[in-house]
Design a protein around this motif. Structure first.
Motif, mmCIF file in Angstrom:
data_model
loop_
_atom_site.group_PDB
_atom_site.id
_atom_site.type_symbol
_atom_site.label_atom_id
_atom_site.label_comp_id
_atom_site.label_asym_id
_atom_site.label_seq_id
_atom_site.Cartn_x
_atom_site.Cartn_y
_atom_site.Cartn_z
ATOM 1 N N SER A 1 0.984 -1.242 -0.241
ATOM 2 C CA SER A 1 -0.058 0.059 -0.018
ATOM 3 C C SER A 1 0.758 1.336 -0.214
ATOM 4 O O SER A 1 0.575 2.203 -0.685
ATOM 5 N N PRO B 1 -7.232 6.456 -8.948
ATOM 6 C CA PRO B 1 -7.277 5.017 -8.624
ATOM 7 C C PRO B 1 -6.468 4.250 -9.638
ATOM 8 O O PRO B 1 -5.923 2.923 -9.244
ATOM 9 N N MET C 1 0.706 6.753 -6.905
ATOM 10 C CA MET C 1 -0.282 7.543 -7.119
ATOM 11 C C MET C 1 0.045 8.994 -7.099
ATOM 12 O O MET C 1 -0.296 10.036 -7.896
ATOM 13 N N THR D 1 -3.496 4.678 -11.302
ATOM 14 C CA THR D 1 -2.124 4.518 -10.621
ATOM 15 C C THR D 1 -1.833 3.955 -9.449
ATOM 16 O O THR D 1 -0.964 3.264 -9.053
ATOM 17 N N TYR D 2 -2.934 4.198 -8.448
ATOM 18 C CA TYR D 2 -2.933 3.282 -7.281
ATOM 19 C C TYR D 2 -2.818 1.763 -7.518
ATOM 20 O O TYR D 2 -2.021 1.279 -6.736
ATOM 21 N N ARG E 1 2.111 1.821 -3.519
ATOM 22 C CA ARG E 1 0.972 2.333 -4.456
ATOM 23 C C ARG E 1 0.640 3.787 -3.974
ATOM 24 O O ARG E 1 0.249 4.455 -4.901
ATOM 25 N N TRP E 2 0.588 4.333 -3.053
ATOM 26 C CA TRP E 2 0.363 5.487 -2.518
ATOM 27 C C TRP E 2 1.343 6.434 -3.185
ATOM 28 O O TRP E 2 1.169 7.430 -3.769
#
Length: 446
Positions: free
Chosen positions: A40, A248, A47, A250-251, A43-44
């Motif tokens: 996560s 979302p 994004m 790109t996340y 991922r953040w």
């Protein structure tokens, strides 16, 4: 009466947008499941850098700066939109001005400066598409609606900025005269002092009467909010839906190394059984409870993952993927942008069919053959240039590979050159047409 009219506009506009967003969500969920909930923090970070920070856009500085101007104006002007909605529902005028004071002037001035930059950038984008005809904007897949769509959104932007300065400019002149739109009486003193409208207002509207100024200001105010709702409800039908979906998308990016392909679990199980000396080669493995047989590869959009389908709706149609594609550069039919656009068009068709006729309805079409040809998917060199170039981390290659997998494993179709190579691998353990024992004969040659 105006409060009621505004409330109705807000409910109808917001409700229609919500309905269309839910339709798109249901379409995306037609795809197969794939787990993108790991890592996560990474991922953040992805994004924030790619979607919010537009990191990949700046590989081409000039269009990146133009896009940044439009993007920044879109994001920051939402602050002013909050006040317009509050004014519309309460019947006030510039509700936050008295409480915020000088900070209010700073915010609106900043918005105006961004709006001017966006105005200039919009004309530059129109010129790039229609006068300069940048090659990636004039490919065959951009004919018709895609070209009109791109131009419409730019025209909407120009109209929206025009309404903003009509509203602020007329208001500026009224306040300079000691008047206000709110009550139309004297006794108001001073000037807004907004960065742009303090000059634009007197220049364009300085010679108008009080009544005309009120009309201009109201046209600007209502025109602004009307264009916001037009823009909002146009987004679900436009490539510009990427404004919302880029975050979302790109996340949920594929964080694996480029070039790593997925293996089908069912095939992996079969191979492991073949290599297991203790397994009964004639015993079929018992299907797990609730297990749904999966097609080999993808014949239609429902065989792709929900992330593939989210990619399709996020596509900006910028064409950077196609411009970087070596197959396309050599004149082959493949265009990664077209692959993604075709996926979105087919998904829209399938979604509409399901809503009208139910899940079991079959229109006799498929993504492969009816939308995307075999020639296109086999032209791909799987180099990942399209994936690398995409500013919102769309993966056209994954769609292409799934279509190839279906063509080979379910239709037994592939180019003749590959058929010979695979036969050699099966018989000789190598792509060449000679046995392993002869492989090193070259070293004995004089």
């Amino acid at each position: 009466m105006t409060i009621v009219l505004f409330a109705v506009l807000l409910l109808v506009g917001g409700g229609f947008f919500a309905v269309n967003v839910l339709k798109i969500r249901s379409n995306i969920l037609l795809g197969r499941d794939v787990d993108r909930t790991d890592k996560s923090s990474e991922r953040w970070k992805t994004m924030l850098l790619v979607a919010f920070g537009q990191k990949k856009m700046f590989q081409r500085p000039l269009p990146a700066l133009l896009h940044l101007a439009v993007y920044s104006a879109f994001v920051i002007t939402q602050i002013e939109l909050i006040e317009i909605v509050a004014d519309g529902l309460t019947g006030n005028h510039r509700l936050f001005m008295s409480s915020l004071g000088g900070f209010y002037t700073f915010i609106i001035s900043f918005i105006e400066i961004l709006s001017v930059l966006a105005f200039v950038a919009t004309f530059a984008f129109l010129a790039r598409r229609n006068l300069l005809k940048v090659p990636r904007f004039v490919k065959s897949e951009m004919n018709g609606w895609p070209k009109l769509d791109a131009n419409l959104i730019l025209i909407f932007e120009i109209i929206l900025v025009t309404f903003i300065f009509m509203m602020n400019g007329a208001d500026e002149v009224l306040y300079n005269r000691g008047l206000t739109h709110a009550n139309g009486v004297e006794g108001v003193s001073g000037s807004f002092g907004f960065a742009v409208s303090q000059f634009v207002g007197p220049a364009f509207f300085g010679g108008m009467s009080e009544g005309a100024l009120h009309v201009i200001e109201r046209i600007g105010w209502w025109g602004h909010i009307a264009m916001v709702f037009v823009f909002l409800n146009y987004l679900p039908f436009s490539k510009h839906f990427h404004i919302l979906l880029a975050f979302p998308n790109t996340y949920f990016s594929n964080l694996e190394k480029k070039g790593k392909f997925t293996n089908m679990e069912a095939v992996t199980k079969e191979v492991k059984l073949m290599l297991d000396p203790n397994a009964d080669p004639f015993a079929a493995p018992a299907p797990e409870e609730g297990e749904v047989p999966q097609r080999f590869g993808a014949r239609d959009v429902t065989d792709l993952t929900w992330k593939n389908l989210l990619d399709a709706y996020t596509c900006t149609e910028c064409g950077r993927c196609t411009a970087a594609c070596p197959a396309n550069q050599t004149g082959k039919k493949l265009s990664p942008r077209k692959i993604v656009m075709d996926t979105r068009d087919r998904l829209e068709e399938v979604g509409n069919n399901i809503r009208k006729h139910g899940k079991e309805y079959d229109d006799g079409k498929s993504l492969i053959h009816d939308y995307i040809t075999e020639e296109e998917i086999w032209a791909c060199t799987s180099c990942n240039a399209c994936v690398q170039e995409c500013p919102v981390n769309i993966d056209p290659l994954n769609i292409i590979m799934e279509l190839r997998r279906y063509s080979v494993m379910e239709e037994s179709k592939m180019p003749a050159e590959l058929t010979g190579m695979l036969t050699n691998i099966e018989n000789n353990g190598a792509p060449w047409q000679f046995s392993p024992s002869d492989r090193l004969n070259w070293k004995d040659e004089a």
